[in-house]
Design a protein around this motif. Structure first.
Motif: not given
Length: 331
Positions: A39-44, A142-150
């Motif tokens: 999973f993407d770190r910056p996204n998280l 939201p924001g984790s495990h491949g979901s959008s959001g913060n």
């Protein structure tokens, strides 16, 4: 400086740091990891944005809109049939980042999160489904495990609204009649929040749950939740919204030596449920880890037993640590 002023200063520091993060974070486009991709770190850490078109490319995701803004919430299902699924079990993970205050404010990622991938979550939920003999869903936040959001805005009313809408979408798509939910820590928070928003939850198992946010904050001398954000959706404040006919079967699992979510705040939630006329089962269990916080596996066992109609008495006998329970009773 008086203790009261010290507490006020600490609360202001937390709030200020959260505000700084909000102002300076730059949300990128949602990455779509598959298979063994991490999973993407910056996204998280900084959040991510998605569109309905992008979300349509995400395996098993719901595009939901709250307050005029859409988000793509990913889930990992096992053994769902295409048309009708009377009973589906749902697991919600805990917080995947922690706030660290000091000379420099930073977000620490939970080490276990860095080892996860879609393939590993799919394997996990497939095993849980086999054990339960029922379809199972790993519902991300939201924001984790491949979901959008913060993810830094967790426990806010919008997170609760997004996950409520996500379950509505999944329910309609797969013909689900009842959800049975469990979650660890922050996932226990989500489970408690869903109890106040839904009438289709049969069994709910809350493991080491953050279910009384402001009670916990007050114990730590703060006036805001540990996310640093004001006005969270606090499940204990909305207990009266939990359905009564039929009443969901609620199980709370706690370790008195939990170093992350205080036992007193968990007990307060149980007490408030009982004072409101509900009949939860409170299990005093021995948690995994040096911080005595991880009751996720026992939470899933409790949920599985509940779904199969096992009595609260038998669930307690199987999961409760007698020595710990005696200590609490004498307490």
């Amino acid at each position: 400086m008086t203790r009261a002023r010290m507490r006020l200063c600490a609360a202001l520091i937390v709030f200020f740091c959260a505000a700084v993060l909000a102002r300076h974070s730059i949300s990128a486009e949602l990455k779509i990891p598959v298979g063994d991709e991490a999973f993407d770190r910056p996204n998280l850490v900084f959040g991510s944005e998605a569109t309905a078109e992008l979300c349509a490319r995400v395996p098993h995701a719901a595009w939901v809109t709250v307050d005029g803004k859409g988000d793509c919430i990913r889930y990992y299902p096992a053994n769902l049939s295409g048309s009708r699924n009377p009973d589906v079990l749902v697991y919600v993970p805990g917080d995947t980042t922690l706030l660290t205050l000091g000379n420099n404010y930073r977000v620490n990622i939970e080490p276990a999160y860095l080892k996860q991938s879609p393939a590993k979550l799919e394997a996990l939920v497939a095993g849980w489904s086999k054990d339960a003999g029922r379809p199972y869903i790993y519902l991300t936040r939201p924001g984790s495990h491949g979901s959008s959001g913060n993810h830094q805005y967790r426990k806010q009313p919008r997170e609760t609204a997004l996950l409520t809408a996500t379950l509505d979408t999944i329910k309609a798509k797969y013909g689900i009649e009842r959800f049975h939910m469990t979650g660890q820590s922050g996932g226990g928070y989500v489970t408690a929040a869903m109890l106040t928003r839904r009438s289709d939850i049969g069994c709910a198992s809350i493991a080491s749950g953050s279910t009384a946010l402001m009670k916990r904050a007050a114990e730590q001398g703060r006036t805001v939740d540990n996310t640093g954000l004001p006005d969270p959706y606090d499940p204990v404040s909305h207990i009266a919204r939990i359905p009564r006919n039929p009443e969901p079967k609620i199980i709370i699992l706690s370790d008195p030596l939990d170093a992350r979510v205080s036992f007193s705040s968990q007990l307060y939630y149980v007490t408030q449920l009982r004072q409101a006329g509900y009949n939860p089962l409170h299990v005093i269990a021995l948690a995994n880890g040096n911080d005595r916080h991880d009751l996720a596996a026992k939470g899933r066992v409790a949920l599985r037993r509940c779904v199969h109609g096992i009595s609260f008495e038998r669930i307690r006998a199987e999961l409760e640590n007698t020595e710990l329970a005696t200590t609490v009773t004498k307490g």
